[in-house]
Enzyme design. Structure first.
Site, mmCIF file in Angstrom:
data_model
loop_
_atom_site.group_PDB
_atom_site.id
_atom_site.type_symbol
_atom_site.label_atom_id
_atom_site.label_comp_id
_atom_site.label_asym_id
_atom_site.label_seq_id
_atom_site.Cartn_x
_atom_site.Cartn_y
_atom_site.Cartn_z
ATOM 1 C CG ASN A 112 51.527 26.937 103.313
ATOM 2 O OD1 ASN A 112 52.387 26.098 103.620
ATOM 3 N ND2 ASN A 112 50.541 27.274 104.136
ATOM 4 C CG HIS A 114 46.384 25.371 106.159
ATOM 5 N ND1 HIS A 114 47.147 25.550 107.303
ATOM 6 C CD2 HIS A 114 45.088 25.306 106.575
ATOM 7 C CE1 HIS A 114 46.340 25.595 108.348
ATOM 8 N NE2 HIS A 114 45.091 25.454 107.941
ATOM 9 C CB SER A 141 43.737 24.814 101.015
ATOM 10 O OG SER A 141 42.471 24.520 101.570
ATOM 11 C CG ASP A 150 47.410 29.035 107.509
ATOM 12 O OD1 ASP A 150 48.435 28.774 106.865
ATOM 13 O OD2 ASP A 150 47.244 28.692 108.691
#
Ligand code: GRF
Length: 225
Positions: A112, A114, A141, A150
């Site tokens: 992911n 973020h 990040s 997250d």
């Protein structure tokens, strides 16, 4: 997968898909042995789906509003993703909380991006919250996804200095510029087998990464030697 060295990547989006585009162009430009085998959106009207279709990428819209529960939706999502036999599943602006079942199913191959310097500012509205707190630095990040929102192990970050005239809009644009370099770089390291997840650690070239790779606006390389 027919060719063991050719990687299949599935990208999940919910909106514009600017990170998707950056990843697509990076793979092409660097002639990496990997293909975006499908782009899947939980929003049928996501702009990124239209772009993917126009560029010959398989697209799938799975409207989450038609489901009664997160788990039912995630089960269908898993089914669609697994048809592509993915080596990597990328969340590129995918704005839905994932069930534990989903996260566990793709353990070690779910990335992911973020928009904050994790572990700071998890969750939504990061640019607004960063401005309100008067932070000097902000950033983005790329991390492996864990069941903690997250909260998974961070692989790489890129940071910038918040300027006096910055607004939510300018921060979003500046952060996305960083993401468009950082995310493809990390993906290339992953598909090259250089980045792996071991429990809650990131390994780079089989050695634990003690702190995330950190870059600034000028220092994000296009490849890592
Ligand atoms: C990115 O800024 C990312 O950090 C966040 O959602 C945004 C997606 O933008 N998770 P896009 O759809 O890739 O343009």
């Amino acid at each position: 997968m027919t060719n063991a060295s050719h990687r299949s990547i599935v990208v999940l989006i919910s909106g514009t898909g600017s990170n998707l585009k950056a990843i697509y162009h990076y793979l092409k430009q660097h002639q990496l042995s990997a293909t975006i085998s499908a782009v899947i959106s939980n929003r049928p009207d996501a702009m990124g789906l239209t772009w993917a279709k126009e560029n010959g990428i398989k697209t799938i819209a799975l409207d989450h509003t038609l489901y009664d529960s997160r788990l039912e939706f995630d089960k269908d999502l898993i089914e669609e993703i697994d048809k592509q036999q993915p080596d990597l599943v990328v969340l590129a602006g995918y704005m839905r909380i994932l069930s534990s079942e989903f996260v566990q199913h793709y353990h070690g191959k779910l990335l992911n991006v973020h928009p904050s310097l994790l572990p700071n500012y998890r969750g939504l509205n990061t640019h607004k919250r960063v401005l309100e707190s008067g932070e000097t630095y902000h950033g983005t990040s790329v991390h492996f996804v864990s069941e903690d929102l997250d909260g998974g192990p961070v692989i790489a970050q890129a940071k910038l200095v918040v300027e006096r005239h910055d607004t939510e809009q300018t921060l979003m644009e500046r952060i996305q510029k960083l993401e468009h370099k950082l995310f493809p770089l990390v993906i290339s390291l992953f598909i090259g087998g250089r980045i792996t997840q071991h429990h809650s650690n990131v390994l780079l070239d089989n050695k634990p990464l003690k702190t995330p790779l950190l870059f600034d606006e000028l220092s994000i390389p296009s490849t890592l030697v």
